[in-house]
Write a protein that holds these residues in place. Structure first.
Motif, mmCIF file in Angstrom:
data_model
loop_
_atom_site.group_PDB
_atom_site.id
_atom_site.type_symbol
_atom_site.label_atom_id
_atom_site.label_comp_id
_atom_site.label_asym_id
_atom_site.label_seq_id
_atom_site.Cartn_x
_atom_site.Cartn_y
_atom_site.Cartn_z
ATOM 1 N N ALA A 30 31.427 -29.485 -48.551
ATOM 2 C CA ALA A 30 31.210 -30.896 -48.850
ATOM 3 C C ALA A 30 32.270 -31.491 -49.764
ATOM 4 O O ALA A 30 32.499 -32.710 -49.739
ATOM 5 C CB ALA A 30 29.825 -31.072 -49.484
ATOM 6 N N LEU A 31 32.924 -30.677 -50.580
ATOM 7 C CA LEU A 31 33.922 -31.193 -51.515
ATOM 8 C C LEU A 31 35.339 -31.161 -50.958
ATOM 9 O O LEU A 31 36.285 -31.521 -51.660
ATOM 10 C CB LEU A 31 33.885 -30.383 -52.820
ATOM 11 C CG LEU A 31 32.630 -30.524 -53.674
ATOM 12 C CD1 LEU A 31 32.754 -29.662 -54.931
ATOM 13 C CD2 LEU A 31 32.386 -31.983 -54.058
ATOM 14 N N ALA A 32 35.506 -30.734 -49.704
ATOM 15 C CA ALA A 32 36.845 -30.573 -49.144
ATOM 16 C C ALA A 32 37.640 -31.870 -49.201
ATOM 17 O O ALA A 32 38.817 -31.895 -49.576
ATOM 18 C CB ALA A 32 36.767 -30.060 -47.706
ATOM 19 N N GLY A 33 37.018 -32.972 -48.845
ATOM 20 C CA GLY A 33 37.714 -34.252 -48.868
ATOM 21 C C GLY A 33 38.136 -34.643 -50.267
ATOM 22 O O GLY A 33 39.237 -35.167 -50.479
ATOM 23 N N ARG B 284 34.974 -40.941 -57.245
ATOM 24 C CA ARG B 284 35.433 -40.784 -55.867
ATOM 25 C C ARG B 284 34.360 -40.143 -55.002
ATOM 26 O O ARG B 284 34.198 -40.478 -53.819
ATOM 27 C CB ARG B 284 36.702 -39.923 -55.854
ATOM 28 C CG ARG B 284 37.255 -39.603 -54.473
ATOM 29 C CD ARG B 284 37.840 -40.827 -53.824
ATOM 30 N NE ARG B 284 38.293 -40.541 -52.466
ATOM 31 C CZ ARG B 284 38.884 -41.421 -51.668
ATOM 32 N NH1 ARG B 284 39.099 -42.662 -52.099
ATOM 33 N NH2 ARG B 284 39.259 -41.078 -50.452
ATOM 34 N N ALA B 285 33.611 -39.196 -55.564
ATOM 35 C CA ALA B 285 32.582 -38.480 -54.819
ATOM 36 C C ALA B 285 31.229 -39.193 -54.839
ATOM 37 O O ALA B 285 30.264 -38.706 -54.230
ATOM 38 C CB ALA B 285 32.420 -37.073 -55.394
ATOM 39 N N ASN B 286 31.165 -40.340 -55.550
ATOM 40 C CA ASN B 286 29.902 -41.073 -55.685
ATOM 41 C C ASN B 286 28.807 -40.195 -56.286
ATOM 42 O O ASN B 286 27.666 -40.148 -55.801
ATOM 43 C CB ASN B 286 29.438 -41.641 -54.332
ATOM 44 C CG ASN B 286 30.361 -42.720 -53.809
ATOM 45 O OD1 ASN B 286 30.806 -43.574 -54.576
ATOM 46 N ND2 ASN B 286 30.669 -42.663 -52.527
ATOM 47 N N MET B 287 29.179 -39.460 -57.333
ATOM 48 C CA MET B 287 28.233 -38.587 -58.033
ATOM 49 C C MET B 287 28.336 -38.854 -59.529
ATOM 50 O O MET B 287 29.319 -39.424 -60.011
ATOM 51 C CB MET B 287 28.562 -37.107 -57.806
ATOM 52 C CG MET B 287 28.506 -36.613 -56.392
ATOM 53 S SD MET B 287 28.900 -34.830 -56.342
ATOM 54 C CE MET B 287 28.997 -34.578 -54.569
#
Length: 321
Positions: free
Chosen positions: A214-217, A238-241
């Motif tokens: 899930a974090l590849a991008g 960037r990850a919306n977290m």
């Protein structure tokens, strides 16, 4: 310095599947009297008759494992396959030698033999960087250090891979006979008496981030922007977290915190640029988000054990003509 009487008999313990390079290094250092001092080692080679050494030779040695009972120092070279249990008779002989007071020395993956004998339990040890994780997983009571060239535990010494075995052998000569003798021997062998840094500088650079999680991008996005002053908050946005959720996901996916990942990637990028370009350290610091040359030098030396200029001289790829 140890007294020579403590280390008169040095035995190289060969076995089926032992590696040629490390065995040869021990023979060159301990087995050849170059008249550098009044007395040298009583060097002996033991092992089972007909055992394979590397992929080319069969052993025909004058001693069996019983000679370890007379050894002051036992040297165990690398094994070709760390997934295979070392010979039980070798493990027993090494353990007995240690219990009797012999000094044990492993070169490269010879550490797996010492670990099987239990003599590394509760100790700090090293081996070739490709196999440090396997050593730690297989023998969890061993404190594995993947970054150093060798570790001197006084009565148990271990080295990293290949040429680091030569480093350790020369270190032993220095401990036994003094630095002047070790330096003279190094000159005769045309090798450095003591190399700078640890084996971290030789570890292969990691491949690009995998695309299956899930974090590849996010990792790809950050990897393209290492020159920017990225923060954990930037990654979280960037990850919306939340930063807390990102840190938890980062740990479960990569094994490290976001900040540690960023730092490691910047050091790796600096390594690549030092190897493949003629750019100044100041320019590389800017391109890797380190800011200043002083900051790059500090973090680079802390991570790899050598300054950037030394690393470049060692690993610079010559331009094609």
């Amino acid at each position: 310095m140890r007294t020579l009487s403590d280390v008169t008999v040095v035995v190289l313990a060969l076995y089926d599947g032992a590696m040629l390079f490390e065995a040869a290094a021990a023979c060159e250092v301990f087995g050849v009297d170059r008249r550098l001092t009044d007395s040298w080692y009583d060097f002996r080679v033991c092992g089972p008759s007909g055992a394979r050494l590397g992929d080319w030779l069969r052993l025909d040695v004058p001693y069996g494992l019983d000679v370890l009972a007379e050894a002051d120092t036992v040297v165990v070279p690398a094994c070709a396959d760390v997934t295979v249990d070392p010979p039980a008779d070798l493990v027993d002989a090494v353990r007995a030698a240690h219990e009797r007071g012999a000094r044990l020395v492993s070169l490269c993956t010879g550490a797996f033999v010492l670990a099987a004998a239990g003599v590394l339990d509760g100790r700090r040890a090293t081996t070739h960087w490709e196999h440090t994780a396997a050593l730690a997983a297989r023998y969890p009571r061993v404190e594995v250090d993947p970054d150093v060239l060798y570790i001197d535990g006084t009565d148990v010494l271990t080295s990293a891979g290949k040429a680091a075995g030569m480093d350790l052998c020369l270190h032993i000569v220095s401990a036994d006979h003094g630095a002047a003798v070790a330096n003279a021997l190094a000159r005769r062998l045309v090798v450095p008496a003591q190399r700078a840094g640890g084996q971290a500088q030789f570890v292969v650079l990691p491949a690009a981030a995998e695309t299956g999680h899930a974090l590849a991008g996010l990792l790809h996005w950050a990897g393209e922007r290492l020159h920017e002053p990225l923060t954990v908050a930037d990654l979280a946005d960037r990850a919306n977290m939340s930063t807390r959720n990102l840190t938890r996901r980062f740990r479960s996916t990569t094994g490290v915190t976001p900040l540690r990942w960023l730092h490691t990637q910047r050091v790796h990028r600096a390594r690549e640029l030092l190897e493949t370009t003629d750019e100044s350290v100041e320019r590389i610091a800017a391109r890797t988000g380190m800011g200043t040359a002083a900051t790059l030098r500090r973090h680079f030396h802390r991570a790899l054990g050598v300054p950037p200029d030394t690393y470049r001289r060692t690993f610079r790829t010559p331009p094609r003509t």
